[in-house]
Design a protein around this motif. Structure first.
Motif, PDB file in Angstrom:
ATOM      1  N   THR A   1      65.643  24.186  12.506  1.00  0.00           N
ATOM      2  CA  THR A   1      66.457  24.618  11.367  1.00  0.00           C
ATOM      3  C   THR A   1      67.845  24.982  11.883  1.00  0.00           C
ATOM      4  O   THR A   1      68.015  25.314  13.071  1.00  0.00           O
ATOM      5  CB  THR A   1      65.841  25.838  10.657  1.00  0.00           C
TER       6      THR A   1
ATOM      7  N   THR B   1      57.663  30.016  19.516  1.00  0.00           N
ATOM      8  CA  THR B   1      57.765  28.918  18.559  1.00  0.00           C
ATOM      9  C   THR B   1      59.178  28.345  18.577  1.00  0.00           C
ATOM     10  O   THR B   1      60.132  29.002  18.997  1.00  0.00           O
ATOM     11  CB  THR B   1      57.432  29.394  17.138  1.00  0.00           C
TER      12      THR B   1
ATOM     13  N   ASN C   1      61.718  26.244  15.902  1.00  0.00           N
ATOM     14  CA  ASN C   1      61.910  25.744  14.538  1.00  0.00           C
ATOM     15  C   ASN C   1      63.170  24.899  14.453  1.00  0.00           C
ATOM     16  O   ASN C   1      64.255  25.355  14.835  1.00  0.00           O
ATOM     17  CB  ASN C   1      62.022  26.912  13.546  1.00  0.00           C
TER      18      ASN C   1
ATOM     19  N   PHE D   1      68.249  28.501  13.609  1.00  0.00           N
ATOM     20  CA  PHE D   1      67.291  28.903  14.640  1.00  0.00           C
ATOM     21  C   PHE D   1      67.965  29.097  15.986  1.00  0.00           C
ATOM     22  O   PHE D   1      68.803  28.291  16.408  1.00  0.00           O
ATOM     23  CB  PHE D   1      66.189  27.850  14.779  1.00  0.00           C
TER      24      PHE D   1
END
Length: 243
Positions: A179, A175, A177, A182
């Motif tokens: 942010t 995955t 992300n 991350f």
């Protein structure tokens, strides 16, 4: 060598002589750059064999007595290298390989004799499949690259093949992300390449042209990481040509 998404965005903004940020959400440009890094990341991992993304995997059983040998590929799966099933009849561990066969070969091997077998509807088309119910699975196929169908199960041991008894090894898509904290799932060696490729794309998209030095660094790192992906040194792979 690993770094956060925010640090990469800040590095690219600095090289582009753009407004500095303390968070990706501070400016639209920072969010656009983060999106470019995400796209570049998936472009890199889709075209390469990344050691960090290989792992043991559990297949997802449908747990349906009407389809006792059906499994679902995990959503984030890229590739299955090998698949085994615990075929021990007494509750112990005895993982045996279940080999992949092409769909038409699977149908030919199953035949049309329903002795010691049941008819199972295919998940997509509802076509009847002959599935043996007196032996553990030894091969499997997939008709749609979404569902796995194994050739048999032992009805005296279990009503359906179980997820907990599968042992697959393969590659998954991680995955990503957007942010600040991350960290993309890459080996340390790959991070400079990801950053260099992302910078090259950002200069092309947002500065109407590429920077020669950034392009040079990206090409150099691309060549380097091809042969330096594993933490344990491995022999170079060479093609084998049949005679």
């Amino acid at each position: 060598m690993k770094t956060t998404l925010l640090s990469m965005v800040q590095s690219i903004l600095s090289d582009m002589d753009s407004e500095a940020v303390n968070s990706i959400s501070d400016t639209v440009e920072a969010q656009q750059i983060a999106s470019v890094i995400e796209d570049t990341y998936f472009n890199i991992i889709s075209a390469r064999e990344i050691p960090e993304h290989k792992r043991l995997i559990k297949m997802t059983s449908l747990s349906d007595s009407a389809k006792p040998t059906h499994f679902l590929y995990p959503n984030n799966l890229k590739e299955i290298v090998t698949l085994r099933y615990n075929t021990d009849l007494n509750g112990g561990l005895n993982y045996s390989e279940v080999v992949f066969v092409e769909p038409l070969h699977f149908l030919d091997r199953q035949g049309y004799n329903t002795d010691n077998a049941i008819l199972v509807p295919d998940q997509s088309a509802g076509t009847s499949l002959v599935i043996y119910n007196d032996r553990m699975p030894s091969y499997y196929t997939s008709f749609d690259d979404q569902y796995v169908v194994m050739n048999s199960y032992d009805a005296t041991v279990e009503a359906v093949l179980q997820e907990s008894k599968t042992q697959a090894y393969g590659t998954i898509y991680p995955t990503f992300n957007i942010t600040d904290a991350f960290e993309p799932d890459l080996d340390d060696t790959m991070f400079p390449y990801l950053l260099a490729e992302s910078k090259s794309v950002c200069f092309s998209l947002f500065k109407s042209g590429s920077d020669p030095k950034v392009e040079q660094a990206a090409r150099r790192l691309k060549s380097y990481v091809q042969n330096d992906q594993y933490k344990t040194k491995r022999a170079n792979k060479r093609p084998h040509y049949g005679r």
